[in-house]
Design a protein around this motif. Structure first.
Motif, PDB file in Angstrom:
ATOM      1  N   ASP A 102       0.845  -1.208   0.000  1.00  8.73           N
ATOM      2  CA  ASP A 102       0.000   0.000   0.000  1.00  8.73           C
ATOM      3  C   ASP A 102       0.874   1.250   0.000  1.00  8.73           C
ATOM      4  OD1 ASP A 102      -2.898  -0.697   2.141  1.00  8.73           O
ATOM      5  OD2 ASP A 102      -1.870  -1.828   0.566  1.00  8.73           O
ATOM      6  N   ILE A 103       0.480   2.254  -0.744  1.00  9.73           N
ATOM      7  CA  ILE A 103       1.076   3.585  -0.537  1.00  9.73           C
ATOM      8  C   ILE A 103      -0.080   4.577  -0.470  1.00  9.73           C
ATOM      9  CG2 ILE A 103       3.383   3.261  -1.541  1.00  9.73           C
ATOM     10  CD1 ILE A 103       2.376   4.179  -4.207  1.00  9.73           C
ATOM     11  N   LYS A 104       0.037   5.480   0.541  1.00 12.35           N
ATOM     12  CA  LYS A 104      -1.056   6.453   0.698  1.00 12.35           C
ATOM     13  C   LYS A 104      -0.483   7.854   0.483  1.00 12.35           C
ATOM     14  CE  LYS A 104      -4.333   4.146   3.904  1.00 12.35           C
ATOM     15  NZ  LYS A 104      -3.739   2.813   3.669  1.00 12.35           N
ATOM     16  N   LYS A 105      -1.242   8.715  -0.161  1.00 12.66           N
ATOM     17  CA  LYS A 105      -0.786  10.109  -0.314  1.00 12.66           C
ATOM     18  C   LYS A 105      -1.959  11.013  -0.005  1.00 12.66           C
ATOM     19  CE  LYS A 105       1.234   9.212  -4.426  1.00 12.66           C
ATOM     20  NZ  LYS A 105       1.753   9.513  -5.782  1.00 12.66           N
ATOM     21  N   GLU A 106      -1.648  12.106   0.765  1.00 12.22           N
ATOM     22  CA  GLU A 106      -2.742  13.059   1.011  1.00 12.22           C
ATOM     23  C   GLU A 106      -2.785  14.024  -0.168  1.00 12.22           C
ATOM     24  OE1 GLU A 106      -4.486  14.760   4.944  1.00 12.22           O
ATOM     25  OE2 GLU A 106      -2.996  16.159   4.141  1.00 12.22           O
ATOM     26  N   ARG A 107      -3.947  14.151  -0.714  1.00 15.71           N
ATOM     27  CA  ARG A 107      -4.065  15.092  -1.857  1.00 15.71           C
ATOM     28  C   ARG A 107      -5.180  16.055  -1.535  1.00 15.71           C
ATOM     29  NH1 ARG A 107      -4.006  11.470  -7.134  1.00 15.71           N
ATOM     30  NH2 ARG A 107      -4.517  13.488  -7.999  1.00 15.71           N
ATOM     31  N   TRP A 108      -5.298  17.051  -2.355  1.00 17.75           N
ATOM     32  CA  TRP A 108      -6.387  18.026  -2.149  1.00 17.75           C
ATOM     33  C   TRP A 108      -7.354  17.940  -3.316  1.00 17.75           C
ATOM     34  CZ3 TRP A 108      -6.918  20.185   2.405  1.00 17.75           C
ATOM     35  CH2 TRP A 108      -5.806  20.153   3.265  1.00 17.75           C
ATOM     36  N   GLN A 109      -8.614  18.061  -3.001  1.00 17.65           N
ATOM     37  CA  GLN A 109      -9.597  18.101  -4.108  1.00 17.65           C
ATOM     38  C   GLN A 109     -10.462  19.334  -3.937  1.00 17.65           C
ATOM     39  OE1 GLN A 109     -12.054  14.632  -3.800  1.00 17.65           O
ATOM     40  NE2 GLN A 109     -12.833  15.201  -1.758  1.00 17.65           N
ATOM     41  N   LEU A 110     -11.000  19.777  -5.037  1.00 16.75           N
ATOM     42  CA  LEU A 110     -11.811  21.005  -4.979  1.00 16.75           C
ATOM     43  C   LEU A 110     -13.184  20.680  -4.428  1.00 16.75           C
ATOM     44  CD1 LEU A 110     -11.090  22.744  -8.435  1.00 16.75           C
ATOM     45  CD2 LEU A 110      -9.700  22.626  -6.346  1.00 16.75           C
ATOM     46  N   THR A 111     -13.717  21.606  -3.645  1.00 13.20           N
ATOM     47  CA  THR A 111     -15.102  21.435  -3.199  1.00 13.20           C
ATOM     48  C   THR A 111     -15.999  21.901  -4.344  1.00 13.20           C
ATOM     49  OG1 THR A 111     -15.154  23.700  -2.462  1.00 13.20           O
ATOM     50  CG2 THR A 111     -14.445  22.044  -0.829  1.00 13.20           C
ATOM     51  N   ALA A 112     -17.283  21.721  -4.180  1.00 13.49           N
ATOM     52  CA  ALA A 112     -18.230  22.126  -5.249  1.00 13.49           C
ATOM     53  C   ALA A 112     -18.013  23.616  -5.561  1.00 13.49           C
ATOM     54  CB  ALA A 112     -19.659  21.905  -4.761  1.00 13.49           C
ATOM     55  N   GLU A 113     -17.884  24.426  -4.502  1.00 16.72           N
ATOM     56  CA  GLU A 113     -17.701  25.883  -4.727  1.00 16.72           C
ATOM     57  C   GLU A 113     -16.373  26.114  -5.450  1.00 16.72           C
ATOM     58  OE1 GLU A 113     -17.493  30.091  -2.168  1.00 16.72           O
ATOM     59  OE2 GLU A 113     -17.507  28.150  -1.108  1.00 16.72           O
ATOM     60  N   GLY A 114     -15.317  25.346  -5.003  1.00 16.38           N
ATOM     61  CA  GLY A 114     -13.992  25.471  -5.635  1.00 16.38           C
ATOM     62  C   GLY A 114     -14.075  25.191  -7.125  1.00 16.38           C
ATOM     63  N   LYS A 115     -14.889  24.184  -7.472  1.00 11.76           N
ATOM     64  CA  LYS A 115     -15.000  23.791  -8.890  1.00 11.76           C
ATOM     65  C   LYS A 115     -15.618  24.938  -9.709  1.00 11.76           C
ATOM     66  CE  LYS A 115     -15.094  18.706  -8.610  1.00 11.76           C
ATOM     67  NZ  LYS A 115     -15.707  18.187  -7.341  1.00 11.76           N
ATOM     68  N   THR A 116     -16.641  25.609  -9.128  1.00 14.02           N
ATOM     69  CA  THR A 116     -17.269  26.683  -9.919  1.00 14.02           C
ATOM     70  C   THR A 116     -16.248  27.797 -10.172  1.00 14.02           C
ATOM     71  OG1 THR A 116     -17.990  27.778  -7.914  1.00 14.02           O
ATOM     72  CG2 THR A 116     -19.560  26.250  -8.923  1.00 14.02           C
ATOM     73  N   TYR A 117     -15.400  28.083  -9.158  1.00 11.82           N
ATOM     74  CA  TYR A 117     -14.444  29.190  -9.352  1.00 11.82           C
ATOM     75  C   TYR A 117     -13.331  28.764 -10.309  1.00 11.82           C
ATOM     76  CZ  TYR A 117     -16.781  31.073  -5.196  1.00 11.82           C
ATOM     77  OH  TYR A 117     -17.733  31.524  -4.309  1.00 11.82           O
ATOM     78  N   ALA A 118     -12.983  27.467 -10.271  1.00 10.95           N
ATOM     79  CA  ALA A 118     -11.957  26.999 -11.226  1.00 10.95           C
ATOM     80  C   ALA A 118     -12.487  27.170 -12.637  1.00 10.95           C
ATOM     81  CB  ALA A 118     -11.633  25.537 -10.944  1.00 10.95           C
ATOM     82  N   ALA A 119     -13.820  27.040 -12.750  1.00 15.11           N
ATOM     83  CA  ALA A 119     -14.429  27.150 -14.092  1.00 15.11           C
ATOM     84  C   ALA A 119     -14.659  28.613 -14.454  1.00 15.11           C
ATOM     85  CB  ALA A 119     -15.750  26.385 -14.091  1.00 15.11           C
ATOM     86  N   ASN A 120     -15.261  29.377 -13.516  1.00 11.43           N
ATOM     87  CA  ASN A 120     -15.676  30.742 -13.896  1.00 11.43           C
ATOM     88  C   ASN A 120     -14.766  31.838 -13.355  1.00 11.43           C
ATOM     89  OD1 ASN A 120     -17.785  29.029 -14.487  1.00 11.43           O
ATOM     90  ND2 ASN A 120     -18.960  29.626 -12.667  1.00 11.43           N
ATOM     91  N   GLY A 121     -13.718  31.451 -12.633  1.00 12.67           N
ATOM     92  CA  GLY A 121     -12.861  32.512 -12.049  1.00 12.67           C
ATOM     93  C   GLY A 121     -13.301  32.755 -10.628  1.00 12.67           C
ATOM     94  N   SER A 122     -12.384  33.316  -9.838  1.00 10.50           N
ATOM     95  CA  SER A 122     -12.716  33.556  -8.424  1.00 10.50           C
ATOM     96  C   SER A 122     -13.733  34.667  -8.339  1.00 10.50           C
ATOM     97  CB  SER A 122     -11.444  33.977  -7.669  1.00 10.50           C
ATOM     98  OG  SER A 122     -11.028  35.239  -8.216  1.00 10.50           O
ATOM     99  N   PRO A 123     -14.572  34.699  -7.304  1.00 12.42           N
ATOM    100  CA  PRO A 123     -15.629  35.718  -7.211  1.00 12.42           C
ATOM    101  C   PRO A 123     -15.046  37.126  -7.215  1.00 12.42           C
ATOM    102  CG  PRO A 123     -15.332  34.536  -5.129  1.00 12.42           C
ATOM    103  CD  PRO A 123     -14.566  33.795  -6.160  1.00 12.42           C
ATOM    104  N   GLU A 124     -13.884  37.327  -6.552  1.00 16.01           N
ATOM    105  CA  GLU A 124     -13.296  38.669  -6.500  1.00 16.01           C
ATOM    106  C   GLU A 124     -12.839  39.093  -7.892  1.00 16.01           C
ATOM    107  OE1 GLU A 124     -10.257  35.808  -4.593  1.00 16.01           O
ATOM    108  OE2 GLU A 124     -12.429  36.009  -4.916  1.00 16.01           O
TER     109      GLU A 124
END
Ligand code: FB9
Length: 487
Positions: free
Chosen positions: A50-72
């Motif tokens: 086994d090898i385990k790695k901690e990774r990060w994933q986008l939350t639903a809100e994160g995904k919208t900003y990755a698509a449409n840009g950050s709200p600011e």
């Protein structure tokens, strides 16, 4: 494909360091690679760690900003050089983007948000937040403080990535041949069996579950009740007739024709066949007498007894209807003492609730002999219920149309640590026995209880609908343990 890729790679290489990178390299989904590695590991073709790695994933809100840009950034882009009214801007961006965008843009000193107006403070900026979200989405790991910033804004969440490092196993081969699971005539004749790899016997494999019949808990307790009666020298009465005439169910038991139990609120009368065919005429005449004007020292009920009432067919309301038939049959022969019991269905037009259905199984015992007393009845009740595990009994005077005196029976249940009503009993009235032709000094002591109540108590079932009827819980039937009464 994945299997050839893994086994093929190990033919030329010592180890697959990271199944994740290997999957990307080979353009095969990591999931497929993992399934193959697990299977090959199972047959020791490979040795996987086994090898385990901690990774990060986008939350639903994160995904919208990755698509449409950050709200600011969206907000800044929506502010024209000459500025714009808050209201208009809010309409343009929508409430949440406007709200979050304002907070962040002000913090980044990108805009000036006045009471009504919003104006730019910068001409152009990069949307680093969006860029970071996109990178993370592509599996890249940004630096700690960016992670913390995005985490604070709940735009990313941690995810544990699980993979394997893989080496050759003791059974490694570049190609896995399906292990033979059978020595067949073909591979014997072809001699192929010599080089075949046979699958190991798995002596721990579970056999196919043998589906057998399952005894309903009611039948198990019925069997135990039957054993008690037989051990006490009782013989079973024939109860194979649910349909009975009002005569044997009521009149023969000296139950008056206007008794409340005899109307359709309590009793199921039959539409077809609505009336009984034959009754022993001479005995019927004597029953008519005893009801109308008494006899043998009884003054009877003094009402106008109707034959057609007695002829009405019904679903028996108690197995005591069978007792009356058996006692009448007994009276026809030279007298001999008898111990009879019955355990079968009886029907009452009652409201269905947690402990009542329109039918239940009545258990009845009777002893017909010369000079029996109430003491004998209490004695046999002690004997019977002690075999049910209830040695402490209490008797409460009661009333039945066909027994005098009558007693309700209460037993102390060790398991429930309380007194339980366990049945009813009494001595059949002379007005019932003498018209049958039984000798003057013959008395009959009898008692009754249900099969459902003890079964519910023994199996801890608190709703009778789980035990009996169309809503029965088959799982309960299949899994119910053997519960021994009285032990
Ligand atoms: O079964 C009942 N209670 C019971 C019996 C055994 C038991 O065993 C324990 C696990 C070890 C626990 C409980 N009862 C009789 C008492 C109550 O449940 C009562 O509320 C409901 N009764 C039914 C009738 O309801 C209308 C149970 C049923 C009953 C009552 C009386 C007779 C038969 C069945 C009778 C009689 C009789 C009387 C005189 C002569 C001949 C028959």
């Amino acid at each position: 494909m994945a299997e050839e890729a893994v086994l093929g790679f190990l033919e030329k290489n010592e180890e697959i360091k990271d199944s994740g990178e290997f999957a990307v390299e080979k353009g095969i989904s990591h999931e497929e690679i993992v399934n193959v590695i697990k299977s090959l590991n199972g047959f020791r073709f490979v040795d996987a760690q086994d090898i385990k790695k901690e990774r990060w994933q986008l939350t639903a809100e994160g995904k919208t900003y990755a698509a449409n840009g950050s709200p600011e950034f969206q907000l800044l882009m929506a502010v024209p050089p000459e500025g714009i009214s808050r209201v208009e801007l809010q309409k343009k961006l929508g409430d949440s983007v406007f709200k979050i965008g304002c907070q962040q843009a002000i913090k980044n000193k990108w805009v000036e948000v006045g009471k009504s107006q919003v104006s730019r403070k910068v001409a152009h900026v990069d949307d680093s937040v969006k860029d970071m979200l996109v990178k993370i989405n592509n599996g890249e790991a940004p630096n700690k403080e960016d992670i913390d910033a995005l985490k604070r804004r709940k735009l990313i969440s941690p995810q544990v990535w699980k993979g394997y490092s893989v080496k050759k196993g003791p059974n490694y081969a570049p190609k896995r041949r399906k292990p033979a699971t059978d020595l067949t005539r073909e591979n014997l004749q072809s001699g192929e069996w010599k080089d075949l790899q046979f699958k190991e016997y798995n002596f721990l494999a579970k056999g196919f579950p043998i589906e057998g019949g399952y005894l309903h808990p009611l039948l198990k307790v019925r069997r135990q009740m039957q054993m008690i009666f037989l051990q006490m020298g009782f013989e079973e009465m024939p109860t194979n007739n649910y349909v009975e005439s009002s005569f044997w169910n009521f009149d023969a038991l000296f139950q008056p024709q206007q008794h409340p139990a005899r109307d359709s609120h309590d009793t199921f009368f039959l539409k077809e066949p609505s009336t009984t065919k034959t009754l022993p005429e001479d005995y019927v005449e004597r029953v008519k007498q005893i009801h109308e004007s008494g006899g043998h020292g009884s003054r009877g009920y003094g009402y106008d007894w109707k034959r057609e009432e007695a002829n009405k067919n019904l679903l028996r309301t108690h197995t005591t209807a069978v007792s009356s038939r058996m006692l009448y049959a007994l009276a026809k022969k030279p007298f001999e003492a008898k111990r009879y019991y019955s355990i079968d269905r009886v029907f009452r037009n009652e409201a269905v609730d947690r402990t009542h259905l329109a039918e239940f199984h009545q258990i009845e015992g009777l002893i017909c002999d010369r000079g029996l007393s109430l003491g004998d009845l209490q004695g046999v009740l002690h004997d019977f219920f002690s075999r049910l595990g209830m040695s402490k009994l209490r008797f409460k005077p009661a009333y039945n149309p066909y027994t005098e005196p009558s007693m309700e029976i209460f037993g102390y249940h060790e398991g429930l640590k309380k007194w339980v009503e366990v049945g009813n009993s009494g001595m059949f009235r002379p007005e019932m026995l003498l018209p049958m032709g039984l000798p003057e000094d013959v008395t009959v002591i009898a008692w009754g209880l249900s099969l459902e109540r003890p079964t519910m108590i023994l199996y801890g079932i608190d709703n009778i609908r789980d035990l009996f009827g169309h809503k029965v819980d088959l799982g309960l039937i299949k899994s119910n343990p053997i519960c021994r009464i009285g032990l």
